[in-house]
Motif scaffolding. Sequence first.
Motif, short mmCIF file in Angstrom:
data_model
loop_
_atom_site.label_atom_id
_atom_site.label_comp_id
_atom_site.label_asym_id
_atom_site.label_seq_id
_atom_site.Cartn_x
_atom_site.Cartn_y
_atom_site.Cartn_z
N GLN A 8 0.84 -1.20 0.00
CA GLN A 8 0.00 0.00 0.00
C GLN A 8 0.87 1.25 0.00
OE1 GLN A 8 -2.71 -0.29 3.37
NE2 GLN A 8 -4.31 -1.19 2.08
N GLU A 64 -14.85 4.52 -11.65
CA GLU A 64 -14.70 3.09 -11.45
C GLU A 64 -13.69 2.52 -12.44
OE1 GLU A 64 -17.43 -1.00 -11.41
OE2 GLU A 64 -18.37 0.98 -11.63
N ALA A 65 -12.78 1.72 -11.93
CA ALA A 65 -11.73 1.16 -12.78
C ALA A 65 -12.24 -0.03 -13.59
CB ALA A 65 -10.54 0.73 -11.93
N LEU A 81 -11.00 -3.48 -15.33
CA LEU A 81 -9.90 -4.40 -15.10
C LEU A 81 -9.81 -5.48 -16.17
CD1 LEU A 81 -10.43 -5.05 -11.26
CD2 LEU A 81 -9.09 -3.22 -12.34
N GLY A 141 -6.36 -8.67 -13.63
CA GLY A 141 -6.41 -7.68 -12.56
C GLY A 141 -5.77 -6.35 -12.87
N VAL A 199 -5.45 -2.67 -14.22
CA VAL A 199 -6.38 -1.58 -14.53
C VAL A 199 -6.17 -1.20 -15.99
CG1 VAL A 199 -7.02 0.81 -14.04
CG2 VAL A 199 -6.39 -0.72 -12.16
N ILE A 225 -9.44 3.99 -16.36
CA ILE A 225 -10.15 4.57 -15.23
C ILE A 225 -10.32 6.06 -15.50
CG2 ILE A 225 -8.00 4.89 -13.93
CD1 ILE A 225 -9.63 4.45 -11.36
N ASN A 285 -1.74 -3.22 -11.29
CA ASN A 285 -2.81 -4.02 -10.67
C ASN A 285 -3.08 -3.38 -9.30
OD1 ASN A 285 -4.33 -5.96 -9.26
ND2 ASN A 285 -3.35 -7.66 -10.35
N SER A 288 -6.05 -1.00 -6.60
CA SER A 288 -7.36 -0.42 -6.27
C SER A 288 -7.10 0.86 -5.48
CB SER A 288 -8.21 -1.40 -5.46
OG SER A 288 -7.56 -1.74 -4.24
N PHE A 328 -3.50 3.54 -2.37
CA PHE A 328 -3.43 2.59 -3.48
C PHE A 328 -2.97 1.23 -2.93
CE2 PHE A 328 -3.31 6.66 -5.43
CZ PHE A 328 -3.80 6.51 -6.73
N THR A 329 -3.80 0.23 -3.09
CA THR A 329 -3.43 -1.14 -2.71
C THR A 329 -2.98 -1.84 -3.99
OG1 THR A 329 -5.00 -1.18 -0.88
CG2 THR A 329 -4.22 -3.30 -1.72
#
Length: 336
Positions: free
Chosen positions: A204, A235-236, A238, A242, A244, A247, A269, A271, A281-282
């Motif tokens: 993260q 909303e991304a 994918l 996984g 992105v 967005i 990759n 979220s 950001f994870t």
Amino acid sequence: MKRYLCLALALLICMLFLPLMAGTNLFSQPQGQSPSPTKPEDTFLLLDEADGKVLTVSAYDYLCGAVAAEMPPSFHTEALKAQAVAAYTGAYRKREQQKASPDPSLQGAYFTVNTAQKEGYIPKEQAQAQWGDSFSAAWERIEAAVKEVSGKLLVYEGEPILAVYHAISGGVTETAGVYWGNDVAYLQSVESPGDTLAPEYQTQVSFGAADLQSALLTAFPDLTLPEDTAAWFGEAQLSPAGTVTSIAVGSGTLSGRQIREALGLRSANFSILAADGVFTFTVKGYGHGVGMSQYGADYMARQGTKWQDILTHYYKGASILSVEEQAAAVSSGVSA
């Protein structure tokens, strides 16, 4: 005494005239034979971005230095072998391309490395200085792996492949088409479950609104962000792996790769969670996610998978040939 002098003189005369009597010269090849041909040395010319110098290294030294720079020597021997073949394939492909169409910016080299940043290659002396007491055992493992796969290439339809690799995938590798926009038959998504067990598989990183805005507008000057920070990201979308793919960001739409590069994220990759003006950001994995996963290769090796099967798992449809076999296939017009 006179008798011994006569014997010595006779022996000397025989030594001088015996080669002539036999029709040979002590300092030449036997008549009717030509000197043994010397095979041209397999070498690579590397432009070191650290100092701008062009390094000339043998294929063996290059592979040892490439494995040392790109993969931890503690990885399983079969993973080290797979890394060596991937590195050699990439270097061989670039050398052939440069010979056919030289890039003047490379100053005669075939490709770039950065020894200061440990990118692509490091010389043995540098590894020794950096690894200290662990050097001897580590270098011995690397050499053993390189010797076993020396001269092996990954080939698709008769040509050396684009043998890209990355550190950690998101558990499934990405396609070249998703990340770079150009589909490549042998760079397709495959399962890589060992990656989820890798150190720092998921990380993260957080940005304050001001820092994030500055980074985004520096990278994308035409972008505008609304006053309401909660509306900065949509909303991304994918990929199945996984990544992105797109967005909405303020007035524009960006790819995950663009955001990764602008913010220095470990992969595309990710979220995003926005709360109280802080964006977290994870991120899963490390690298572009295309081709061979290095941690995935190590995991497979530790489960008993051999280097050949590791490579054909990550590079779908590719074959493993020696340089000689690949050259023979090309000359005969047969696709491997």
